[in-house]
Enzyme design. Sequence first.
Site, mmCIF file in Angstrom:
data_model
loop_
_atom_site.group_PDB
_atom_site.id
_atom_site.type_symbol
_atom_site.label_atom_id
_atom_site.label_comp_id
_atom_site.label_asym_id
_atom_site.label_seq_id
_atom_site.Cartn_x
_atom_site.Cartn_y
_atom_site.Cartn_z
ATOM 1 N N ARG A 165 0.852 -1.190 0.000
ATOM 2 C CA ARG A 165 0.000 0.000 0.000
ATOM 3 C C ARG A 165 0.882 1.231 0.000
ATOM 4 N NH1 ARG A 165 -2.732 1.240 5.866
ATOM 5 N NH2 ARG A 165 -0.795 1.300 7.001
ATOM 6 N N THR A 208 -1.277 7.618 -0.053
ATOM 7 C CA THR A 208 -2.679 7.533 -0.489
ATOM 8 C C THR A 208 -3.409 6.388 0.212
ATOM 9 O OG1 THR A 208 -2.133 6.002 -2.266
ATOM 10 C CG2 THR A 208 -2.045 8.360 -2.797
ATOM 11 N N ASP A 216 3.583 -2.156 12.851
ATOM 12 C CA ASP A 216 3.713 -2.668 11.492
ATOM 13 C C ASP A 216 4.031 -4.158 11.565
ATOM 14 O OD1 ASP A 216 5.031 -3.512 8.998
ATOM 15 O OD2 ASP A 216 4.795 -1.414 8.445
ATOM 16 N N ASP A 245 7.240 -5.354 9.744
ATOM 17 C CA ASP A 245 8.471 -4.947 10.434
ATOM 18 C C ASP A 245 8.678 -5.759 11.704
ATOM 19 O OD1 ASP A 245 8.890 -3.094 8.491
ATOM 20 O OD2 ASP A 245 8.427 -1.340 9.723
HETATM 21 N N1 URA Z 1 -0.483 -2.693 8.519
HETATM 22 C C1 URA Z 1 0.218 -2.985 9.631
HETATM 23 O O1 URA Z 1 1.201 -3.712 9.593
HETATM 24 N N2 URA Z 1 -0.191 -2.436 10.805
HETATM 25 C C2 URA Z 1 -1.269 -1.620 10.891
HETATM 26 O O2 URA Z 1 -1.593 -1.174 11.986
HETATM 27 C C3 URA Z 1 -1.982 -1.338 9.697
HETATM 28 C C4 URA Z 1 -1.565 -1.880 8.533
#
Ligand code: URA
Length: 212
Positions: free
Chosen positions: A103, A107, A202, A205
Amino acid sequence: MRLHVTEHPLIAHKLTTLRDKNTSSPVFRQLTEELVMLLAYEATREVAVHEVEIETPVAPTMGTALAKPRPIVVPILRAGLGMLEGMTRLLPTAEVGFLGMIRDEETLEAATYANRLPDDLSGRQVYVLDPMLATGGTLIMAIEYLLERGAKDVTAICILAAPEGLHKLADAVGHRAEVKIVTAAVDERLNEHGYIVPGLGDAGDRLYGVVD
Ligand code: URA
């Protein structure tokens, strides 16, 4: 669309450790695997089966076996890959396909960059693995893609979901009874960066470390 939020003390316990910012990547990966196995147990309640005749050491009997065509498991790269091991432990005979989606952080639009799936998914049950149902953009694209290719039903397994993403998904595919979302929790909201709050950060990550 059907939504199933799995209520179980073990799931709640593992999810709490997963959310904790002090949990290390190796523990995060291990817990993700365990959590996915528990979610997959719920998600596969309607997996297609047929009756088989077998013999135990004592007597003949009728039993149950997974039907063909085999289900397909589709992790959405990159973070969905961290869910694959737990899913294939529970469904070792499933086929595995891949969808690479990313993503745009500004945007928040999703785009496909990799696809390793059969063109014809007629009659197939598909299990999509995507840990974070945030804006819903990625999952909507993935589900539409799979249904267009003939998938019989699509179940998305997500560790966390945000209400905003669930609403968007319901608007896009909500009329389709063959779409099911299974998640461990629906959190409060998205923040201005599209992260789930309180969430777990994330997921990619935390599973694999930050790649610059
Ligand atoms: N993607 C993620 O890894 N964490 C979020 O909070 C939203 C999208």
